[in-house]
Design a protein around this motif. Structure first.
Motif, PDB file in Angstrom:
ATOM      1  N   PRO A   1       2.568  24.841  -9.091  1.00 23.95           N
ATOM      2  CA  PRO A   1       3.398  24.589 -10.351  1.00 23.95           C
ATOM      3  C   PRO A   1       4.085  23.141 -10.180  1.00 23.95           C
ATOM      4  O   PRO A   1       4.124  22.509 -11.227  1.00 23.95           O
TER       5      PRO A   1
ATOM      6  N   GLU B   1       1.427  20.780 -11.486  1.00 28.29           N
ATOM      7  CA  GLU B   1       1.468  20.823 -12.869  1.00 28.29           C
ATOM      8  C   GLU B   1       2.435  20.183 -13.313  1.00 28.29           C
ATOM      9  O   GLU B   1       2.421  19.456 -14.482  1.00 28.29           O
ATOM     10  N   ALA B   2       3.749  20.165 -12.938  1.00 30.81           N
ATOM     11  CA  ALA B   2       4.939  19.494 -13.462  1.00 30.81           C
ATOM     12  C   ALA B   2       4.713  18.019 -13.295  1.00 30.81           C
ATOM     13  O   ALA B   2       5.261  17.146 -14.365  1.00 30.81           O
ATOM     14  N   LYS B   3       4.102  17.476 -12.262  1.00 32.03           N
ATOM     15  CA  LYS B   3       3.992  16.084 -12.046  1.00 32.03           C
ATOM     16  C   LYS B   3       2.901  15.653 -12.982  1.00 32.03           C
ATOM     17  O   LYS B   3       3.010  14.516 -13.712  1.00 32.03           O
TER      18      LYS B   3
ATOM     19  N   LYS C   1       2.286  16.800 -16.022  1.00 30.73           N
ATOM     20  CA  LYS C   1       2.958  16.638 -17.279  1.00 30.73           C
ATOM     21  C   LYS C   1       3.797  15.691 -17.416  1.00 30.73           C
ATOM     22  O   LYS C   1       4.083  14.906 -18.521  1.00 30.73           O
ATOM     23  N   GLU C   2       4.618  15.309 -16.461  1.00 29.48           N
ATOM     24  CA  GLU C   2       5.620  14.302 -16.417  1.00 29.48           C
ATOM     25  C   GLU C   2       4.770  12.768 -16.753  1.00 29.48           C
ATOM     26  O   GLU C   2       5.207  12.123 -17.320  1.00 29.48           O
TER      27      GLU C   2
END
Length: 120
Positions: A102, A105-107, A109-110
């Motif tokens: 996760p 994935e957050a990185k 998306k950012e």
């Protein structure tokens, strides 16, 4: 007999997430193109086959039915290719689910968020 591979997919080496996404997208595009070609060919073939002469007492109904059955095989193949395209999208999503944390994935998306520039 050696099997020939699809050059669009053969040249992609699996080196990470980007290459898996690239492979998935290239395969999906090929499957969609193939599905469209089969669908269009089915319509064209059906029109050509319907123009043939059938049994005179049946006034061509026999030819129309046979043409439709033959063309339906191409239509089914086209639907199968659409399914292949959908599975390739799921392949990439499954990879991300199973192997990407996760935090990664957050990185991602950012990083992919586009900044709005009011100065344009």
């Amino acid at each position: 007999m050696a099997h020939k591979r699809i050059p669009e997919l053969q040249t992609i080496e699996f080196t990470g997430s980007a290459s898996i996404a690239q492979y998935s997208k290239a395969g999906r595009d090929l499957a969609r193109d193939f599905a469209w070609e089969l669908h269009e060919s089915a319509a064209e073939l059906e029109a050509i086959l319907k123009s043939q002469k059938g049994h005179p007492l049946l006034m061509g109904i026999d030819v129309k039915l046979r043409a439709k059955r033959v063309a339906n095989r191409l239509r089914r193949a086209s639907e199968g290719c659409v399914g292949v395209a959908a599975e390739l999208v799921r392949f990439n999503k499954q990879y991300r689910t199973e192997f990407i944390t996760p935090a990664q994935e957050a990185k991602r998306k950012e990083k992919s968020k586009k900044k709005w520039n009011f100065e344009d």
